[in-house]
Write a protein that holds these residues in place. Structure first.
Motif, short mmCIF file in Angstrom:
data_model
loop_
_atom_site.label_atom_id
_atom_site.label_comp_id
_atom_site.label_asym_id
_atom_site.label_seq_id
_atom_site.Cartn_x
_atom_site.Cartn_y
_atom_site.Cartn_z
N ARG A 402 2.13 18.54 -6.71
CA ARG A 402 1.03 18.38 -7.74
C ARG A 402 0.16 17.13 -7.50
N ILE A 403 0.94 15.86 -7.37
CA ILE A 403 0.39 14.83 -6.88
C ILE A 403 -0.21 14.77 -5.64
N ARG A 404 0.33 15.19 -4.67
CA ARG A 404 -0.54 15.24 -3.36
C ARG A 404 -1.68 16.22 -3.26
N GLU A 405 -1.66 17.12 -4.25
CA GLU A 405 -3.01 17.68 -4.40
C GLU A 405 -4.10 16.91 -5.19
N ILE A 406 -3.66 16.19 -5.97
CA ILE A 406 -4.55 15.44 -7.01
C ILE A 406 -5.01 14.23 -5.90
N PHE A 407 -4.10 13.79 -4.95
CA PHE A 407 -4.45 12.57 -4.24
C PHE A 407 -4.90 12.96 -2.61
N ALA A 408 -5.17 14.07 -2.65
CA ALA A 408 -5.14 14.69 -1.46
C ALA A 408 -6.15 13.95 -0.42
N ASN A 409 -7.13 13.40 -0.94
CA ASN A 409 -8.06 12.76 -0.24
C ASN A 409 -7.17 11.16 0.54
N GLU A 410 -6.65 10.68 -0.60
CA GLU A 410 -6.06 9.44 -0.44
C GLU A 410 -4.73 9.55 0.80
N PHE A 411 -4.19 10.58 0.63
CA PHE A 411 -3.30 10.89 1.61
C PHE A 411 -3.51 11.25 3.03
N ARG A 412 -4.85 12.02 3.04
CA ARG A 412 -5.30 12.41 4.37
C ARG A 412 -5.95 10.96 4.97
N GLY A 413 -6.41 10.06 4.03
CA GLY A 413 -6.84 8.85 4.65
C GLY A 413 -5.80 7.78 5.06
N ALA A 414 -4.75 8.02 4.56
CA ALA A 414 -3.63 6.82 4.78
C ALA A 414 -3.13 6.99 6.14
N ASP A 415 -4.08 6.59 7.27
CA ASP A 415 -3.73 6.71 8.48
C ASP A 415 -3.47 5.43 9.26
N SER A 416 -3.11 4.31 8.31
CA SER A 416 -2.81 2.95 8.88
C SER A 416 -1.94 2.52 7.96
N GLU A 417 -1.49 1.31 8.36
CA GLU A 417 -0.39 0.52 7.55
C GLU A 417 -1.20 -0.11 6.20
N ASN A 418 -2.36 -0.42 6.34
CA ASN A 418 -2.88 -1.22 5.30
C ASN A 418 -3.42 -0.03 4.30
N ARG A 419 -3.87 1.23 4.88
CA ARG A 419 -4.17 2.35 3.86
C ARG A 419 -2.94 2.74 3.21
N ARG A 420 -1.87 2.98 4.02
CA ARG A 420 -0.78 3.45 3.40
C ARG A 420 -0.28 2.37 2.15
N ALA A 421 -0.25 0.97 2.48
CA ALA A 421 0.01 0.24 1.29
C ALA A 421 -0.98 0.35 0.13
N ASP A 422 -2.35 0.38 0.36
CA ASP A 422 -3.19 0.57 -0.60
C ASP A 422 -2.95 1.96 -1.33
N LEU A 423 -2.67 2.97 -0.97
CA LEU A 423 -2.13 4.28 -1.31
C LEU A 423 -0.95 3.80 -2.22
N ALA A 424 0.31 3.16 -1.86
CA ALA A 424 1.18 2.99 -2.64
C ALA A 424 0.92 2.19 -4.04
N LYS A 425 -0.04 1.36 -3.95
CA LYS A 425 -0.40 0.58 -4.99
C LYS A 425 -1.18 1.43 -6.08
N THR A 426 -1.99 2.43 -5.33
CA THR A 426 -2.56 3.09 -6.29
C THR A 426 -1.41 4.35 -7.07
N LEU A 427 -0.79 4.55 -6.38
CA LEU A 427 0.31 5.46 -6.90
C LEU A 427 1.26 4.72 -8.16
N VAL A 428 1.60 3.31 -7.88
CA VAL A 428 2.27 2.41 -8.82
C VAL A 428 1.40 2.47 -10.19
N ASP A 429 0.21 2.24 -9.99
CA ASP A 429 -0.94 1.83 -11.23
C ASP A 429 -0.98 3.42 -11.78
N ALA A 430 -1.00 4.19 -11.16
CA ALA A 430 -1.09 5.77 -11.65
C ALA A 430 0.17 6.13 -12.66
#
Length: 699
Positions: A402-430
Motif C-alpha cells: 500500500r505504501i509503495r502504491e502511495i509513493f509510487a512516483n518517489e520509488f520510481r524516481g529513486a534511481d541514485s543514492e541521493n534520491r534513495r536517501a531522500d526517499l528514506a527521509k520522506t518515509l521517516v517523516d511520513a
C-alpha cells in the motif's frame, strides 16, 4: 514302670500350669517394656500423656447424687495373679491442664513455594500453543531436578528398590518437595512399593506440571531416559564423579515421550534409550522434534534434522555431544546464544525485509558490572515494557504494498543514492503520522530503513531504526550490529555532530556482546569503535581500547577452554578442575563474583576454595572480613597478571570493608599495609565496595 496316684498327677499338672503362666507374663512384660523403650526413644523429650479419663462431674450441693451404675469388677489385687506388678495409683487429672504448645510446621523453602505457584498459574492459564506448554512444564521440572541433583550430589535412577527387591516409588514422586508439593509427598508411603494401595490411591492427585498438554488424566509423557550408556541408570543413582568432564548442560535426563510410552505418574516406568534406534519412543507429538531436559534444568527442542549419530552421541555419556549447538532456540534464549547470532554474515542481507529478521529480544542477565569500555555501563532495563509485538509478516507485506502504491512516483524516481536517501527521509517523516496504525507505521519505518541503506545514509538508517526500536520488540543486538557495520563503512557521510551517537551505540553493543561471551562480535565492535574514535580524534578512547584488548584476550582463552569441555556457566561442574576454570572466568575476568564464588568453593585450588567457602558465609565481623582479605591476598601465586590483579582487588575490597571496625592492633597495621601495597601496584584503580550480600550457596 512307676504308677502315680491321681492326686500326685493332678498336683504336677497344676504346678506345670502355674510355671507356664508365669513365663508368659514375664515374656509379655518384656515385650511391653521393649515397646515403651522404643516409643520413648522415638518421642524423646516429649512427656507421656496420662491415660485418657473423663473426670466425674462436680455436682452442686443442692442436687441429689445421680444413680450409680452397676458395679464394675475391680482389678484383682497383686496376690491374685503371680508375677503381676503392683498397680500404680492413677493420678487425679488436672481439670485445667496447661495448653500444649502449638506444633511448628517445618519451614517451606520459598524457592520451591514460588515454583508451585508458577505451576498452578500455568494450569489456570495455559498457553494456546501445546508445544509451548510442554516446554514450560519441562523447564519447571528440570529446574526442580537440577536442585535435587545438586542437593543429593547424584543423578537419580529411573527405579528405586528396597533390600527385598521391591520396586519403590520413582523420581517423579521424589521430586515433589522440590516442586513445592511437600504436603503431597508426605501422603506417600515412600518405603513401600509403588503399587501399594496407599500409593496407588494418590495417582489421581497428579500435579499439573506432570500432565502432558494433550491429556488430562493421571498419565504423563515426561519420562527419564535411562540405560547402561546414559547418565541415568536403571536402578542405581549415578554419582557426580562418574560423569567425567561432561557438564550438567550436556547431559540429557528427561524427554517428552510418545503417547504409546505414557504411564501413570506414580509408576516408576521410564524410557530405556536404545543407541541403535536413538529416536525410539520419541518425536511423534511435535512433528519429529523432541523436547529434552538436560541436568542443568534447561529444556531444549531437538529438531528432526539432528542425525541419529548426533542423537546417540548426545545420550551416550561417554561420547559427549553438546545439544545446544543444534537445538532450536526458545522464545527466551540464553544470552550467549542470542548474541552469537549477531555474528552471522549479513552484508548481503542489509536490505532484507526487517520483519523476517527481527525476533524478541532476551532479558538482560542481572549481573555485577564487568569491565566497561567507556563511562558508566548502560542501565539494565526490562525489554519489551510498553513496546508492541512485531506485526504479522503478512499484514506488514500488505502495508508495504500500500505504501509503495502511495509513493509510487518517489520509488520510481529513486534511481541514485541521493534520491534513495531522500526517499528514506520522506518515509521517516511520513511514519510519524501513522501512530494510530502500528502495522502501517512498522512497514513505513522498515521501508525507510531499507532505502537509507541503499542510499548509503547511516544517519537516516539510524533514525528509522531508533523509531522501530522505541516502539516494537525485536532482536536489538543483531539489528544494531548490522546498522553499525553499515555506518562504519560510510562513516565519512555522518556529520561530525552525529558521530558520537554512533560511537556510544557501538560501545553499548560491545558491552552487551561481552556480557554474552560473544567474543567474535566483541572483536568486530572494537574495530568499529576505533573507526568512530579515529574520525573524532578521540585519543582517550583509542587508549582505552588498547588496554582492554589484552584483558579480553585473556578472558577469551579461558572461555575457549570452558567451551571445549562443555562446562556450564550456571551450575558447578562435577569436576573440580572445571569448577576452577569457570570460577576464574566469572570472578577474575567478568567480575561476576556472586555467580563465580560457588564454583571456586568446589574447585581444585585449595586456597581459592577456602577463601570462597568463607566468603559464602557473608561474615559481617571485621576480623573475619580481614581474614577473607588475607586469604585472597595470599592465593595469587601461579596466576597470570590480569587474574592476579583481580584477586588482589577482591582482597582490597574485603580489607576496605573491615578496616574501620578493626581495633588498633597489629592486624589493623597488616591490613593497612596491604591496602597501601595494592594502591602502589595499581595506581588510579578504584576499590569498589562489596556487593550488599553474596547469599550462601549450598556446598
Amino acid at each position: 514302670m512307676i504308677s502315680l496316684s491321681p492326686r500326685i498327677y493332678f498336683v504336677l499338672l497344676l504346678l506345670f500350669a502355674l510355671l507356664h503362666g508365669g513365663c508368659s507374663c514375664n515374656s509379655a512384660e518384656s515385650r511391653l517394656a521393649s515397646i515403651s523403650l522404643r516409643r520413648s526413644d522415638d518421642d524423646e523429650d516429649q512427656p507421656t500423656p496420662p491415660p485418657a479419663q473423663t473426670p466425674p462431674p462436680v455436682q452442686p450441693a443442692a442436687t441429689p447424687p445421680p444413680a450409680q451404675p452397676a458395679a464394675v469388677p475391680a482389678t484383682p489385687p497383686p496376690s491374685a495373679a503371680p508375677n503381676t506388678p503392683a498397680a500404680t495409683p492413677t493420678p487425679t487429672p488436672n481439670p485445667n491442664p496447661p495448653a500444649m504448645p502449638a506444633e511448628t510446621a517445618p519451614p517451606v523453602n520459598p524457592k520451591f513455594a514460588s515454583r508451585r505457584e508458577r505451576i498452578e498459574q500455568l494450569a489456570e492459564n495455559p498457553p494456546a500453543d501445546k508445544a509451548e506448554e510442554a516446554r514450560t512444564k519441562l523447564e519447571i521440572i528440570g529446574e526442580a531436578l537440577a536442585d535435587m541433583i545438586v542437593d543429593k550430589a547424584e543423578i537419580p535412577s529411573a527405579v528405586r528398590k528396597d533390600s527385598r527387591g521391591n520396586t519403590l516409588l520413582g523420581w517423579r514422586v521424589e521430586l515433589l518437595p522440590y516442586l513445592g508439593y511437600e504436603d503431597l509427598y508426605a501422603e506417600f508411603a515412600v518405603d513401600k512399593p509403588w503399587n501399594d494401595k496407599q500409593n496407588l490411591a494418590l495417582a489421581k492427585k497428579i500435579p499439573p506440571v506432570y500432565q502432558s498438554p494433550e491429556r488430562q488424566d493421571e498419565a504423563t509423557n515426561f519420562l527419564m531416559a535411562f540405560g547402561p550408556t546414559c547418565a541415568a541408570r536403571a536402578s542405581s543413582p549415578t554419582g557426580l564423579d562418574a560423569v567425567g568432564r561432561r557438564s550438567l548442560a550436556t547431559i540429557p535426563l528427561i524427554v517428552e515421550a510418545d503417547d504409546a510410552m505414557s504411564v501413570s505418574w506414580v509408576k516408576p516406568f521410564d524410557l530405556e534409550f536404545n543407541p541403535a534406534a536413538p529416536r525410539e519412543g520419541m518425536g511423534e507429538l511435535r512433528g519429529g522434534s523432541i523436547f529434552v531436559v538436560t541436568a542443568d534444568g534447561k529444556a531444549h527442542k531437538v529438531p528432526a534434522s539432528v542425525t541419529p549419530t548426533e542423537m546417540t552421541d548426545f545420550f551416550v555419556l561417554a561420547n559427549g555431544f553438546d545439544i545446544r549447538k543444534v537445538a532450536v532456540a526458545q522464545s527466551q534464549p540464553q544470552p550467549e546464544n542470542v548474541a552469537a547470532s549477531a555474528t552471522a554474515p549479513a552484508d548481503n542481507q542489509i536490505a532484507a525485509n526487517i520483519p523476517a529478521k527481527m525476533t524478541p529480544s532476551p532479558s538482560p542477565a542481572a549481573v555485577e558490572p564487568g569491565p566497561a569500555l567507556g563511562g558508566a555501563q548502560p542501565a539494565q532495563t526490562t525489554p519489551g515494557v510498553g513496546k508492541l509485538p512485531i506485526p504479522d509478516p503478512k499484514l506488514t507485506e500488505e502495508a508495504e504494498m500500500r505504501i509503495r502504491e502511495i509513493f509510487a512516483n518517489e520509488f520510481r524516481g529513486a534511481d541514485s543514492e541521493n534520491r534513495r536517501a531522500d526517499l528514506a527521509k520522506t518515509l521517516v517523516d511520513a511514519g510519524k503520522n501513522l501512530g494510530d496504525d502500528p502495522v502501517q507505521q512498522f512497514a513505513m519505518y522498515s521501508l525507510a530503513y531499507q532505502m537509507a541503506q541503499k542510499g548509503k545514509s547511516p544517519v537516516t538508517a539510524k533514525d528509522a531504526f531508533d523509531r522501530l526500536n522505541s516502539q516494537f520488540e525485536f532482536d536489538t543486538v543483531n539489528q544494531q550490529l548490522q546498522l553499525l557495520r553499515f555506518s562504519a563503512e560510510y562513516v565519512s557521510r555522518i556529520p561530525q555532530d552525529r558521530k558520537e551517537d554512533f560511537k556510544q551505540l557501538a560501545i553499548k553493543i560491545w558491552q552487551v556482546s561481552y556480557d554474552r561471551n560473544n567474543f567474535k562480535a566483541v572483536d568486530e565492535l572494537f574495530t568499529i569503535i576505533e573507526t568512530f574514535a579515529r574520525s573524532q580524534n578521540d585519543a582517550a578512547m583509542m587508549q582505552r581500547i588498547t588496554g582492554l584488548r589484552e584483558d579480553v584476550s585473556e578472558a577469551r582463552k579461558v572461555y575457549a577452554d570452558i567451551e571445549s569441555q562443555f562446562l556450564s556457566l550456571e551450575r558447578p561442574s562435577f569436576n573440580p578442575e572445571g569448577n576452577l576454570l569457570v570460577g576464574r572466568y566469572l570472578c577474575f575476568h567478568r567480575n561476576q563474583w556472586q555467580q563465580g564464588i560457588p564454583f571456586l568453593a568446589k574447585s581444585s585450588n585449595q586456597k581459592l576454595k577456602d577463601a570462597a567457602l568463607l566468603e559464602l558465609e557473608s561474615p559481617t565481623t571485621p576480623t573475619l572480613q580481614a581474614e577473607i582479605g588475607d586469604m585472597w591476598w595470599e592465593s595469587v601465586t601461579g596466576f597470570p597478571p590480569v587474574e592476579k590483579k583481580r584477586i588482589q582487588r577482591r582482597a582490597a575490597q574485603w580489607y576496605q570493608s573491615a578496616i574501620a571496625g578493626l581495633p588498633n592492633n597489629i592486624e589493623r597495621i597488616k591490613v593497612q599495609r596491604n591496602l597501601d601495597e595494592y594502591k602502589k601496584l595499581y595506581p588510579g584503580e578504584p576499590i569498589p565496595p562489596l556487593a550488599p550480600t553474596l547469599g550462601t550457596a549450598s556446598r
